[in-house]
Design a protein around this motif. Structure first.
Motif, PDB file in Angstrom:
ATOM      1  N   GLU A  71       9.881   9.579  -6.338  1.00  0.00           N
ATOM      2  CA  GLU A  71      10.633   9.543  -5.091  1.00  0.00           C
ATOM      3  C   GLU A  71      10.638   8.141  -4.502  1.00  0.00           C
ATOM      4  O   GLU A  71       9.638   7.435  -4.535  1.00  0.00           O
ATOM      5  CB  GLU A  71      10.042  10.532  -4.085  1.00  0.00           C
ATOM      6  N   LYS A  72      11.776   7.771  -3.946  1.00  0.00           N
ATOM      7  CA  LYS A  72      11.882   6.457  -3.325  1.00  0.00           C
ATOM      8  C   LYS A  72      11.075   6.412  -2.033  1.00  0.00           C
ATOM      9  O   LYS A  72      10.901   7.419  -1.345  1.00  0.00           O
ATOM     10  CB  LYS A  72      13.340   6.133  -3.012  1.00  0.00           C
ATOM     11  N   LEU A  73      10.596   5.211  -1.708  1.00  0.00           N
ATOM     12  CA  LEU A  73       9.961   5.002  -0.414  1.00  0.00           C
ATOM     13  C   LEU A  73      11.011   5.125   0.683  1.00  0.00           C
ATOM     14  O   LEU A  73      12.182   4.811   0.491  1.00  0.00           O
ATOM     15  CB  LEU A  73       9.341   3.606  -0.365  1.00  0.00           C
ATOM     16  N   THR A  74      10.594   5.575   1.826  1.00  0.00           N
ATOM     17  CA  THR A  74      11.505   5.689   2.955  1.00  0.00           C
ATOM     18  C   THR A  74      11.744   4.302   3.552  1.00  0.00           C
ATOM     19  O   THR A  74      10.926   3.384   3.375  1.00  0.00           O
ATOM     20  CB  THR A  74      10.928   6.605   4.042  1.00  0.00           C
ATOM     21  N   PRO A  75      12.843   4.121   4.296  1.00  0.00           N
ATOM     22  CA  PRO A  75      13.070   2.839   4.971  1.00  0.00           C
ATOM     23  C   PRO A  75      11.914   2.440   5.882  1.00  0.00           C
ATOM     24  O   PRO A  75      11.601   1.256   6.003  1.00  0.00           O
ATOM     25  CB  PRO A  75      14.359   3.096   5.754  1.00  0.00           C
ATOM     26  N   ASP A  76      11.274   3.414   6.536  1.00  0.00           N
ATOM     27  CA  ASP A  76      10.131   3.097   7.399  1.00  0.00           C
ATOM     28  C   ASP A  76       8.969   2.534   6.595  1.00  0.00           C
ATOM     29  O   ASP A  76       8.271   1.611   7.036  1.00  0.00           O
ATOM     30  CB  ASP A  76       9.671   4.350   8.159  1.00  0.00           C
ATOM     31  N   SER A 129       0.793  -1.225   0.000  1.00  0.00           N
ATOM     32  CA  SER A 129       0.000   0.000   0.000  1.00  0.00           C
ATOM     33  C   SER A 129       0.822   1.271   0.000  1.00  0.00           C
ATOM     34  O   SER A 129       0.283   2.354  -0.177  1.00  0.00           O
ATOM     35  CB  SER A 129      -0.918   0.001   1.235  1.00  0.00           C
ATOM     36  N   ASN A 130       2.132   1.164   0.204  1.00  0.00           N
ATOM     37  CA  ASN A 130       2.962   2.356   0.292  1.00  0.00           C
ATOM     38  C   ASN A 130       3.502   2.816  -1.058  1.00  0.00           C
ATOM     39  O   ASN A 130       4.465   3.567  -1.121  1.00  0.00           O
ATOM     40  CB  ASN A 130       4.143   2.105   1.239  1.00  0.00           C
ATOM     41  N   GLN A 131       2.907   2.352  -2.131  1.00  0.00           N
ATOM     42  CA  GLN A 131       3.403   2.695  -3.460  1.00  0.00           C
ATOM     43  C   GLN A 131       3.468   4.203  -3.657  1.00  0.00           C
ATOM     44  O   GLN A 131       2.532   4.927  -3.383  1.00  0.00           O
ATOM     45  CB  GLN A 131       2.521   2.074  -4.535  1.00  0.00           C
ATOM     46  N   ASN A 164      11.058  -3.292  -4.117  1.00  0.00           N
ATOM     47  CA  ASN A 164      11.141  -2.227  -5.100  1.00  0.00           C
ATOM     48  C   ASN A 164      11.038  -0.882  -4.384  1.00  0.00           C
ATOM     49  O   ASN A 164      10.084  -0.647  -3.643  1.00  0.00           O
ATOM     50  CB  ASN A 164      10.011  -2.371  -6.122  1.00  0.00           C
ATOM     51  N   PRO A 165      12.013   0.016  -4.559  1.00  0.00           N
ATOM     52  CA  PRO A 165      12.035   1.265  -3.797  1.00  0.00           C
ATOM     53  C   PRO A 165      10.952   2.257  -4.187  1.00  0.00           C
ATOM     54  O   PRO A 165      10.762   3.259  -3.492  1.00  0.00           O
ATOM     55  CB  PRO A 165      13.426   1.832  -4.092  1.00  0.00           C
ATOM     56  N   TYR A 166      10.239   2.003  -5.283  1.00  0.00           N
ATOM     57  CA  TYR A 166       9.199   2.931  -5.729  1.00  0.00           C
ATOM     58  C   TYR A 166       7.784   2.365  -5.555  1.00  0.00           C
ATOM     59  O   TYR A 166       6.853   3.109  -5.289  1.00  0.00           O
ATOM     60  CB  TYR A 166       9.418   3.306  -7.196  1.00  0.00           C
ATOM     61  N   THR A 167       7.633   1.053  -5.709  1.00  0.00           N
ATOM     62  CA  THR A 167       6.294   0.451  -5.624  1.00  0.00           C
ATOM     63  C   THR A 167       6.035  -0.263  -4.308  1.00  0.00           C
ATOM     64  O   THR A 167       4.891  -0.520  -3.951  1.00  0.00           O
ATOM     65  CB  THR A 167       6.086  -0.564  -6.753  1.00  0.00           C
ATOM     66  N   VAL A 201      20.109  -0.173   1.938  1.00  0.00           N
ATOM     67  CA  VAL A 201      19.597   0.814   0.994  1.00  0.00           C
ATOM     68  C   VAL A 201      20.651   1.042  -0.095  1.00  0.00           C
ATOM     69  O   VAL A 201      21.800   1.374   0.206  1.00  0.00           O
ATOM     70  CB  VAL A 201      19.284   2.152   1.702  1.00  0.00           C
ATOM     71  N   PHE A 202      20.240   0.860  -1.360  1.00  0.00           N
ATOM     72  CA  PHE A 202      21.147   1.030  -2.486  1.00  0.00           C
ATOM     73  C   PHE A 202      20.716   2.222  -3.337  1.00  0.00           C
ATOM     74  O   PHE A 202      19.541   2.589  -3.383  1.00  0.00           O
ATOM     75  CB  PHE A 202      21.172  -0.236  -3.344  1.00  0.00           C
TER      76      PHE A 202
END
Length: 229
Positions: A62-67, A55-57, A116-119, A91-92
């Motif tokens: 912008e990349k999703l945060t680590p949280d 749900s955090n897509q 996936n850092p975006y989806t 984190v890469f």
């Protein structure tokens, strides 16, 4: 006789056409049913590498945060019960987040995931996690099944595995590289951090039966390592 043969072949042809039509209808209905299930459950099918879209897509670039990634992974792990937790997040700059997961009751590594850092899509990491994991093996069919009763005897202990890994990185990359032993013992293998001049730059795995080394060379440049506990 000729007319009889033509009749037989005509019947066979009609039967084949009927079977083909029936199969096409079944295939269409099966695909629609699968599409509905996938849509309702929030999954998409990508064969062995299928994962869950969370749900955090992000709606931007912008990349999703680590949280946010942590929340997505915790949601993904619910299908395994409540005994798994996130240990580390890598984190890469130009690749998916890497997440190591361990068991709460034993502290032992359970599985390695990519996000996936975006989806926010979560899926099992390829390599040792899929090929060597003897308890949470993704090769068993899908990420919802695991061998809870897996038992085996390791031939290579942690100290020996660290030595094997350290020798490997020095021979392959140079004397400035080392494996200090930080990492996790999974069911069937170890995954360690690779350091260059005391800075973590990647990871590799060592099979705990054969001593085989598998470098995780698909990640890219590491930005930071976040330890959850």
């Amino acid at each position: 006789m000729k007319n009889k043969q033509q009749l037989v072949w005509g019947v066979i042809l009609l039967g084949a056409i009927a079977i083909l039509i029936g199969y096409s209808i079944w295939l269409f209905m099966f695909a629609k049913s699968a599409e509905t299930v996938i849509s309702n459950q929030g999954y998409y099918n990508s064969g062995m590498m299928g994962g869950r879209v969370n749900s955090n897509q992000s709606s931007s670039n912008e990349k999703l945060t680590p949280d946010q990634v942590l929340a997505d992974v915790e949601n993904y792990l619910k299908v395994y019960g409540n005994n798994l937790e996130v240990a580390d997040i890598f984190v890469f700059t130009d690749a998916d987040y890497y997440v190591s997961v361990e068991e709460k009751d034993t502290g032992r590594g359970a599985m390695e995931l990519l996000v996936n850092p975006y989806t926010g899509q979560v899926y099992p990491e390829p390599g040792p996690n899929m090929m060597w994991n003897e308890k949470y093996s993704m090769m068993m069919g899908d990420s919802l099944r695991y061998n809870a009763n897996a038992t085996y005897t390791a031939n290579v202990n942690r100290t020996e595995a660290v030595k094997i890994a350290d020798d490997f990185v020095k021979s392959q990359f140079g004397e400035t590289f080392s494996v200090p032993g930080d990492g996790h013992a999974f069911y069937g293998y170890y995954t360690f951090h690779i350091e260059e001049n005391d800075k973590v730059i990647g990871m590799l795995s060592v099979n705990d039966r054969t001593g085989e080394v598998w470098s995780h060379d698909w990640h890219g440049e590491l930005e930071q390592v976040i330890s959850e506990h």
